[in-house]
Design an enzyme around this catalytic site. Structure first.
Site, PDB file in Angstrom:
ATOM      1  NE  ARG A   1       1.273   6.927   7.798  1.00 40.56           N
ATOM      2  CZ  ARG A   1       1.247   7.512   6.467  1.00 40.56           C
ATOM      3  NH1 ARG A   1       0.138   7.831   5.993  1.00 40.56           N
ATOM      4  NH2 ARG A   1       2.482   7.354   5.766  1.00 40.56           N
TER       5      ARG A   1
ATOM      6  CG  HIS B   1      -1.685   1.271   1.431  1.00 41.42           C
ATOM      7  ND1 HIS B   1      -3.009   1.567   0.605  1.00 41.42           N
ATOM      8  CD2 HIS B   1      -1.735   2.442   2.156  1.00 41.42           C
ATOM      9  CE1 HIS B   1      -3.492   2.470   0.705  1.00 41.42           C
ATOM     10  NE2 HIS B   1      -2.700   3.234   1.883  1.00 41.42           N
TER      11      HIS B   1
ATOM     12  N   GLY C   1       5.076   5.735   9.414  1.00 47.82           N
ATOM     13  CA  GLY C   1       4.573   4.942  10.401  1.00 47.82           C
ATOM     14  C   GLY C   1       5.547   3.555  10.941  1.00 47.82           C
TER      15      GLY C   1
ATOM     16  CG  LEU D   1       6.694   0.422  -1.868  1.00 42.30           C
ATOM     17  CD1 LEU D   1       7.253  -1.214  -2.411  1.00 42.30           C
ATOM     18  CD2 LEU D   1       7.575   1.312  -1.802  1.00 42.30           C
ATOM     19  NE  ARG D   2      -1.936  -0.733  -4.688  1.00 41.77           N
ATOM     20  CZ  ARG D   2      -2.705  -1.545  -4.208  1.00 41.77           C
ATOM     21  NH1 ARG D   2      -4.073  -1.121  -3.984  1.00 41.77           N
ATOM     22  NH2 ARG D   2      -2.546  -2.608  -4.347  1.00 41.77           N
TER      23      ARG D   2
END
Length: 489
Positions: free
Chosen positions: A440, A284, A452, A286-287
């Protein structure tokens, strides 16, 4: 039943059979020794006196034949009658020891009531006395004592009680009584004698079989359950198995082994879930920068006049991705490390002052340091710097622009570092997750730069140095993060 059950069963059975043979052999040898040493002795009890009076009455009114029948049918004790020539009335042998006791009684040196003189109708005189002896199982007839005095003619002799018929009355060797027909369920008395001789051995063998089977089942059951648990774990099922199998009769090492396996499987399940969650979070994280990179590249192709702005965006996203990969590598090395990369004294107060100066310069924040005295710890300086810096930077980012207090105070063999901010704090339900990767508290409200991972890295560093870290909301608002490390005396 598996092979393990039969191994347990045969081992326990052999041990019990050996014990049975040893105990049975000891008892048999003792009985044989008692049988060889048993000799009839003169009976001086009151029943013996009554028997002698009865013998006198029998001779007077029944004659010699009646006395002979009376002597042959005596059961509770044995009546001996000697004629003037010293021959026993029934032809039974009388031991020399018994004759000596009779002579002492006749001479007045022994109990006189144990021997009596009888006179028949023909004027012949007799000496009558009663005797007692050990009765051994299987001793029947005059030959039962091996020529040491005998107890009476063969088929007429039996255990005490009854009316004198063979096999009547209870057995003296502990065997079961006869059936209605004089033996076992109408069988001949010889059958009862043979069964009574082998019955204890048969009963002990059957009891050994049952006990060995129960013990083998008891010992092999948790091992079979452990085998099923290993098979299930190999197939990917890490759910607890022994907690559902029910408690054992006693808490032994096998039960503890099963509970240890449950704890191990629970930890493996938690690790696997953590890895899946980490992979999901990394994907998530890196996306988003990858999507922005693609958008910037597409914009550069469509609008060449905005090429510089697109290149700036590409550079920022590349830096974010590089920082994310670096933090992931640091976290991975900390989780896999068993020893510190360096172990040297670190001046904790000096390190905190430098981190506070960096935070003031970079973010323009107010960071106050309170350290009453110099304190040193042992560890890796770079890792400790990274841990404290992550905590301070996190407080500056989420402190809502308020001042940040850093307090260093020693306590016995420990030193505590407290970082306090004046931000919104964290939901109490999420305080336990604050040190998890990619956590987070409110990513929509706290729109700050970061992935995070800083708090997770700080926790791993502190634990690697033998310390602990905790987070708590302040009563006046904000978050307190406390690091505890062992200090150098």
């Amino acid at each position: 039943m598996g092979r393990l059950f039969w191994k347990f069963f045969l081992s326990i059975l052999l041990a019990q059979v050996a014990a049975t043979i040893g105990i049975g052999g000891t008892i048999w040898l003792r009985d044989q020794a008692r049988q060889r040493s048993a000799e009839p002795t003169l009976d001086t009890s009151p029943p013996a006196t009554i028997m002698l009076d009865a013998a006198a009455a029998t001779l007077k009114y029944g004659g010699l034949d009646g006395l002979r029948d009376f002597a042959s049918n005596s059961r509770r004790m044995h009546l001996y009658v000697l004629d003037e020539s010293g021959q026993e009335l029934l032809g039974r042998p009388v031991s020399a020891k018994l004759r000596e006791e009779v002579e002492r009684s006749l001479s007045g040196a022994g109990p006189t009531h144990a021997v009596t003189h009888l006179t028949g109708a023909d004027g012949r005189r007799y000496v009558a006395f009663a005797s007692r002896a050990w009765h051994m199982p299987g001793m029947q007839g005059a030959a039962g004592m091996g020529g040491m005095g005998g107890f009476g003619p063969g088929p007429g002799f039996g255990p005490p009680g009854g009316d004198g018929r063979p096999g009547d009355g209870p057995r003296m060797d502990g065997g079961p009584g006869p059936g209605p027909g004089g033996g076992w369920f109408g069988l001949p008395p010889e059958f009862g004698r043979h069964v009574g001789r082998w019955l204890p051995i048969v009963a002990a063998t059957l009891a050994s079989l049952l006990f060995a089977a129960l013990l083998a089942w008891y010992f092999s059951r948790p091992i079979r359950a452990l085998q099923r648990a290993f098979d299930a774990a190999a197939a990917g099922d890490l759910a607890p198995k022994f907690a559902q199998a029910g408690p054992r009769l006693i808490g032994d090492e096998l039960a503890e082994l099963g509970h240890d396996f449950d704890r191990m499987s629970a930890q493996l399940r938690a690790l696997m879930e953590g890895q899946r969650r980490l992979l999901h979070d990394v994907s998530h994280e890196l996306r988003s920068p990858l999507a922005r990179l693609q958008a910037a590249i597409g914009l550069a192709h469509q609008q060449p006049d905005r090429l510089q702005a697109s290149l700036d965006r590409i550079e920022r996203e590349s830096v974010r991705m590089d920082r994310l990969v670096g933090e992931l590598l640091t976290l991975s090395r900390l989780e896999a490390a068993t020893t510190l990369p360096a172990d040297e004294p670190v001046d904790l107060v000096e390190m905190v002052d430098q981190i506070a100066d960096d935070a003031r310069f970079e973010a323009g924040a107010v960071v106050d340091v309170e350290a009453p005295e110099p304190v040193s710890v042992r560890g890796a300086p770079d890792l400790l710097w990274s841990a404290v810096e992550n905590i301070v930077r996190n407080a500056v980012k989420h402190g809502a622009g308020g001042p940040v207090d850093v307090r260093v105070h020693p306590d016995a063999d420990l030193v505590h570092i407290e970082v306090l901010d004046r931000g919104p704090g964290i939901d109490p339900a999420h305080l336990g997750d604050v040190f998890e990767p990619f956590f987070r508290s409110n990513p929509t409200r706290n729109n700050v730069d970061g992935h995070g991972l800083g708090m997770a890295i700080a926790k791993r560093v502190v634990e690697t140095h033998g310390g602990r870290i905790s987070a708590a909301n302040r009563a006046e608002g904000g978050l307190r993060v406390t690091i505890t490390l062992p200090r150098i005396a």
